[in-house]
Design an enzyme around this catalytic site. Structure first.
Site, PDB file in Angstrom:
ATOM      1  CG  HIS A 193      44.720  34.284  40.153  1.00  0.00           C
ATOM      2  ND1 HIS A 193      44.655  35.444  39.428  1.00  0.00           N
ATOM      3  CD2 HIS A 193      45.973  33.791  39.949  1.00  0.00           C
ATOM      4  CE1 HIS A 193      45.811  35.646  38.795  1.00  0.00           C
ATOM      5  NE2 HIS A 193      46.608  34.641  39.103  1.00  0.00           N
ATOM      6  CE1 TYR A 228      37.724  42.527  36.161  1.00  0.00           C
ATOM      7  CE2 TYR A 228      38.945  41.450  37.917  1.00  0.00           C
ATOM      8  CZ  TYR A 228      38.244  41.387  36.736  1.00  0.00           C
ATOM      9  OH  TYR A 228      38.061  40.177  36.120  1.00  0.00           O
ATOM     10  N   PRO A 284      33.280  41.514  28.746  1.00  0.00           N
ATOM     11  CG  PRO A 284      35.307  42.246  27.840  1.00  0.00           C
ATOM     12  CD  PRO A 284      33.822  42.363  27.661  1.00  0.00           C
ATOM     13  CE  LYS A 321      30.975  35.275  36.180  1.00  0.00           C
ATOM     14  NZ  LYS A 321      31.646  34.228  36.933  1.00  0.00           N
ATOM     15  CE1 TYR A 359      36.362  38.225  38.199  1.00  0.00           C
ATOM     16  CE2 TYR A 359      37.588  36.495  39.309  1.00  0.00           C
ATOM     17  CZ  TYR A 359      37.529  37.501  38.365  1.00  0.00           C
ATOM     18  OH  TYR A 359      38.632  37.773  37.592  1.00  0.00           O
TER      19      TYR A 359
END
Length: 395
Positions: free
Chosen positions: A72, A201, A294, A298, A386
């Site tokens: 991704h 998100y 979550p 991580k 990220y």
């Protein structure tokens, strides 16, 4: 029994450590309380940072990941019916993430360990870690109905929050840092192709939602729900309807694909850090030392960072006699841990609506999202976090 490194727990951290040590000619024994079938089917994380991907490849455990994993290059933030894509490689100098479930990582590492690694004992329950401050720490364990002892040069506890490794650190030298969150995640697996080719998100007045995947044909999705929620109280239709509401957008080209739900579960959210991560020759790794909500993806990646740090430090000591990196294990890991805690906390509080949220709180969340979607520096900070913090100061 005797070995150089006794590893408690056959999750991704323990299994990867065993592989790293095997490749470097260091013997180890892995003790896992559950059976192989349980380890290979327990659903956990699914996002691998760039550093984790690189480590698995270098360890010889990347063949199936490269074939079946889903790289991704971006994630999408969705709020106020708006869509904003964060281009990860453009903001990080080429780094990205890969969707490849923890269950699959474990399957790959188990197969390698059983084929040519050291002993991997399933159904071996660790009972205690003893003599951690001596040169010969011991793990008492029960296997096949008999109690036995594994004498080690080092013990690495990868056995999670409820394992014996963490509790072997005396309370008078332990420092615990915790934060609870007043909501949980209702997660589902569904036999339907993902509705988007990257993770979404979403911040919504009704609560957070995350649209993810496990494969090109399996959707993984989450909803923010109140603490104490029972997954059985939500019908499949109610879940899909709520996902539709929270993922709403003004883009007419986007629709939510629905399909049969094959699994439901509720996960509480919390942050937890145990300091120090080393006591004598006992080293804590993964959830035995730290837990993150979550939202930032991580948990697994932090565990990988821990065992990579330990393996590098041990090999440095073996090859040069320099104990410095081993002595600095806790400090080195905790720098990365606290950055991950910071990022996970920021993502969680930016995207979830607290039960007692005020209008001021809502405006602050929108302001933070506006900043990320309009300022390249803020967007780059999110992308860098990220895709992953350095595994150790040398990276």
């Amino acid at each position: 029994m005797r070995t150089t490194v006794g590893i408690i727990g056959a999750g991704p951290a323990g299994l990867l450590l065993a592989r790293l040590l095997h490749n470097a000619g260091v013997d180890s024994v892995v003790l896992e309380s559950r059976d192989r079938a349980y380890v290979e089917r327990r659903q956990r994380a699914g996002i691998l940072e760039q550093g984790t991907v690189d480590v698995l490849r270098a360890a010889g455990a990347g063949t199936r990941m490269d074939r079946e994993g889903l790289p991704h290059d971006g994630v999408e933030l969705r709020f106020d019916r708006r869509r904003h894509r964060v281009d990860l490689p453009a903001l990080t100098g080429g780094r990205a993430v890969t969707v490849y479930a923890q269950t699959e990582v474990c399957k790959d590492l188990i197969a390698l360990q059983l084929a040519d690694g050291g002993p991997l004992l399933f159904g071996a329950e660790a009972l205690a870690v003893e003599d951690a401050t001596t040169d010969s720490p011991r793990i008492r364990f029960r296997h096949e109905g008999r109690e036995d002892t594994l004498v080690c040069d080092y013990v690495v506890g990868c056995d999670g929050f409820w394992g014996v490794a963490r509790t072997a650190v005396p309370k008078d030298v332990s420092r615990i840092f915790e934060r609870g969150y007043p909501y949980s995640w209702l997660g589902i697996l569904a036999d339907v192709p993902p509705s988007h080719d990257e993770l979404v998100y979403a911040r919504h007045d009704r609560g957070f939602a995350l649209l993810s995947m496990r494969s090109p044909t399996v959707t993984r999705a989450y909803l923010q729900v109140p603490e104490g929620t029972d997954a059985a109280d939500w019908s499949d239709t109610e879940i899909w309807d709520e996902l539709d509401r929270r993922l709403e957008t003004d883009d007419p080209a986007w629709t939510l694909r629905r399909g049969p739900v094959t699994a439901k579960s509720v996960t509480p959210l919390r942050s937890h850090v145990h300091e120090p991560m080393r006591h004598g020759r006992l080293f804590l790794a993964g959830d035995a030392a730290h837990i993150v909500p979550p939202t930032g993806a991580k948990g697994l990646n932090l565990a990988v960072g821990d065992v990579v740090t330990f393996a590098r430090a041990l090999l440095r000591y073996r090859d040069t006699g320099d104990p410095g990196p081993l002595d600095a294990y806790s400090e080195t890991c905790l720098r990365r841990v606290w950055q991950a805690e910071r990022f996970s906390y920021a993502m969680t509080t930016m995207l979830h609506r607290a039960p007692d949220a005020t209008g001021f709180d809502d405006r602050i969340q929108r302001a933070r999202l506006d900043r990320i979607t309009t300022a390249r520096s803020a967007e780059a900070d999110l992308a860098e976090a990220y895709t992953g913090f350095p595994l150790d100061p040398q990276d």
